[in-house]
Design an enzyme around this catalytic site. Structure first.
Site, short mmCIF file in Angstrom:
data_model
loop_
_atom_site.label_atom_id
_atom_site.label_comp_id
_atom_site.label_asym_id
_atom_site.label_seq_id
_atom_site.Cartn_x
_atom_site.Cartn_y
_atom_site.Cartn_z
CG ASP A 39 -2.00 -0.91 1.25
OD1 ASP A 39 -2.03 -1.92 0.30
OD2 ASP A 39 -2.85 -0.93 2.13
CG ASP A 40 0.40 3.74 2.20
OD1 ASP A 40 -1.02 3.58 1.83
OD2 ASP A 40 0.91 3.87 3.55
CG HIS A 90 -4.50 2.89 -0.31
ND1 HIS A 90 -5.40 1.86 0.56
CD2 HIS A 90 -3.40 3.15 0.46
CE1 HIS A 90 -4.83 1.85 1.56
NE2 HIS A 90 -3.87 2.57 1.86
CG HIS A 94 -3.51 7.30 2.68
ND1 HIS A 94 -3.29 7.38 4.08
CD2 HIS A 94 -3.37 5.91 2.32
CE1 HIS A 94 -3.02 5.92 4.48
NE2 HIS A 94 -3.21 5.28 3.36
CG HIS A 192 2.29 -0.02 4.29
ND1 HIS A 192 1.98 -0.82 5.47
CD2 HIS A 192 1.23 0.80 4.28
CE1 HIS A 192 0.85 -0.94 5.50
NE2 HIS A 192 0.20 0.44 5.19
ZN LIG Z 1 -2.52 3.32 3.24
#
Ligand SMILES: [Zn+2]
Length: 234
Positions: A39-40, A90, A94, A192
């Site tokens: 993620d991210d 995602h 955020h 991540h």
């Molecule tokens: Zn995230």
């Protein structure tokens, strides 16, 4: 009516390492599958390091990207796509406060990110992951709205905790992976690939070897993957 979710048993707490242990009987005819998810990203350096390692081990993974991070890093996003990994959405910002202030805002952020990904790669993603996970946010009405926008939701059943604690050492991250891997034939591992996740990149070869030795096959989450979300708690 949504399809039967074979993972959807229960979960304990947010950011718990083991969210649930699916009913083993459901999987008797299934192979052991592991979905590595990052993620991210896209982020400078770390996302590329992770891509290098995945390439070396010939493993495909799934990257849930943040829309606002794509700017100036289009080449990294394109690399993810060209090297055969899956791209999920995602959110754009955020920013939990903004994102979870209204369902329409959440959906619009996912749509914007889907368009951004498409403009760079030509690929239309339908898979999404809630920042922080879907717990406390998702219910059947919201899920229906997401489905109406062609989105499918994916949480996880293993977390390395590298989002909350990016400074955990590679050894600590590996211990977490080992301690929370139960006899589940299907694993969705949350990791991540942000700029601060150097140690995730460092431990990744060991993580890959660990699951290979346990007999797991690596898969990507794509449009055909059955949805996996936590039990509604809203
Ligand atoms: Zn995230």
């Amino acid at each position: 009516m949504f399809s039967y979710n074979f993972f959807n048993t229960n979960y304990s707490i947010a950011n718990s390492n083991v969210i649930n242990t699916p009913n083993i009987n459901v999987y008797l005819n299934h192979k052991k599958l592991v979905y590595l998810t990052f993620d991210d990203g896209p982020a400078y350096i770390v996302t590329d390091e992770i891509l290098n390692i995945l390439k070396n081990y010939n493993v495909k993974a799934t990257f849930f990207v943040v829309g606002k991070e794509i700017q100036n890093k289009e080449n990294i996003l394109l690399r993810i796509y060209k090297e055969g990994h899956s791209i999920g959405l995602h959110s754009y910002s955020h920013d939990y406060k903004k994102l979870y202030s209204a369902e329409e805002i959440f959906i619009n952020e996912m749509i914007t990110t889907r368009e951004k990904v498409k403009s760079v790669t030509g690929y239309t993603s339908t898979i999404i992951r809630f920042p922080g996970g879907s717990m406390r946010h998702l219910d059947s009405d919201f899920l229906e709205k997401l489905h109406n926008n062609s989105f499918k939701v994916y949480d996880w059943n293993i977390s390395l905790s590298d989002g909350t604690y990016p400074n955990l050492s590679p050894d600590e991250l590996l211990s977490i992976a080992k301690s929370c891997t139960r006899a589940s034939p299907i694993l969705i591992v949350l990791m991540h690939c942000n700029f601060c996740n150097e140690n995730t990149a460092k431990v990744l070869p060991s993580i890959i070897k660990y699951y290979k030795n346990l007999g797991y096959e690596f898969k990507t989450i794509n449009n055909d993957t059955e949805e996996y979300y936590f039990t509604f708690s809203k």
